[in-house]
Design an enzyme around this catalytic site. Sequence first.
Site, PDB file in Angstrom:
ATOM      1  N   ASP A  89       6.799 -11.246   0.711  1.00 37.48           N
ATOM      2  CA  ASP A  89       7.378 -10.317   1.683  1.00 37.48           C
ATOM      3  C   ASP A  89       6.727 -10.525   3.041  1.00 37.48           C
ATOM      4  OD1 ASP A  89       8.819  -7.812   2.559  1.00 37.48           O
ATOM      5  OD2 ASP A  89       6.728  -7.256   2.947  1.00 37.48           O
ATOM      6  N   TYR A 148       4.902  -8.735  11.733  1.00 36.02           N
ATOM      7  CA  TYR A 148       3.589  -9.180  11.276  1.00 36.02           C
ATOM      8  C   TYR A 148       3.121 -10.373  12.109  1.00 36.02           C
ATOM      9  CZ  TYR A 148       4.870  -6.409   7.142  1.00 36.02           C
ATOM     10  OH  TYR A 148       5.272  -5.407   6.290  1.00 36.02           O
ATOM     11  N   LYS A 179      12.471  -8.547   7.416  1.00 34.03           N
ATOM     12  CA  LYS A 179      12.887  -7.245   7.923  1.00 34.03           C
ATOM     13  C   LYS A 179      13.580  -7.379   9.273  1.00 34.03           C
ATOM     14  CE  LYS A 179       9.044  -5.314   5.337  1.00 34.03           C
ATOM     15  NZ  LYS A 179       8.240  -6.539   5.132  1.00 34.03           N
ATOM     16  N   GLY A 218      -6.401   0.749   0.965  1.00 29.58           N
ATOM     17  CA  GLY A 218      -7.743   0.373   0.538  1.00 29.58           C
ATOM     18  C   GLY A 218      -8.462   1.413  -0.279  1.00 29.58           C
ATOM     19  N   LEU A 274      -7.997   2.754  -3.069  1.00 31.43           N
ATOM     20  CA  LEU A 274      -8.097   2.535  -4.510  1.00 31.43           C
ATOM     21  C   LEU A 274      -8.714   1.184  -4.866  1.00 31.43           C
ATOM     22  CD1 LEU A 274      -4.641   4.040  -5.538  1.00 31.43           C
ATOM     23  CD2 LEU A 274      -6.903   5.078  -5.800  1.00 31.43           C
TER      24      LEU A 274
END
Length: 343
Positions: free
Chosen positions: A56, A61, A84, A238, A240
């Site tokens: 993806d 980005y 996108k 971040g 988890l």
Amino acid sequence: METRMDVAQERSQALARLPRLGFGGAAVGNLYAAVSDVDARAVIDAALAAGIRYFDTAPHYGFGLSETRHGQALSGREVMISTKVGRILEPIASPARERHGFVDAAPLEPVFDYSYDGVMRSFEASLRRLQRDRVDILLAHDLGRLTHGEAHPGHMRAFLDGGYKAMRELKDAGLVGAIGLGVNEQAVCDEALDHADLDVFLLAGRYTLLEQTALDGFLPRCERRGVKIIVGGPFNSGALVETPGGGPIHYNYAPADAGIVARVERLRAVCAAHGAPLAAAALQFPLAHPAAACVIPGMASPAQVADAVAWTQTPVPEALWSDLRAEGLLHPAAPTPVARAAA
């Protein structure tokens, strides 16, 4: 006349090849830190070597940098790609070193544009950077009130009146396999479903081990409509996966408040009691929901690729999920994975 069953079958075929684990491509667009072309190629090559076949990316980005790097690394490869629309990249002079969270990115400025012409222009530019003549999934990027504030209704009208029509035409022409939204907000997905026939949502951070309010209506609605979910941000920026004591815990792209930190520590304690990494539970949990097709953590290095693959394969005992539910850390309606024996 096309029936609801026909639409559901078409969606199923378009998304059937999505693997359990995909590659989130923001980091190779220099999100938060500069990555060299060589290192970006090494990350994508490591993902390919690990068997990952879904990538993806987005124009946003690195302002075309992530798409360009994906295009170079994946040219001629049989993989699934999503990108996108919703921003046009406009040239600028003397850009700051860091803009919108991206470091040393291309000298372009992203400008929101959800119109018909804007979507078509964005898609054509993406195909050039990706070195492809089609993409598997096309997503309208970052619609939503939390993103746009009072400008949201205007952007949504532009999308529904123009951008959505463009995406439908691209799908009907075979240039796109499936269409949907790529967002951080659950509410805008519900709003879009009121007006548009979409196949998939890439929803970041809203259905995770830490946050499950999507079960209160939204995910059941997707299941009824045959709409699939690609789970982005499975680590909640971040929270988890970050090591305790290694600095502030992050949640929603910012330092977490005391309540989130305390909840993460409770999750960590239950996982530790069962000898399972919190990150493994975080990657595997959302995939138990029937609407969830894939999970895509961000990967910034070959080591992170190896970790993600290992965590998806780590056995997690069923008693862990039972204990999380008993501790009030899982939504009562949350499906949980079936434990797999260790290899």
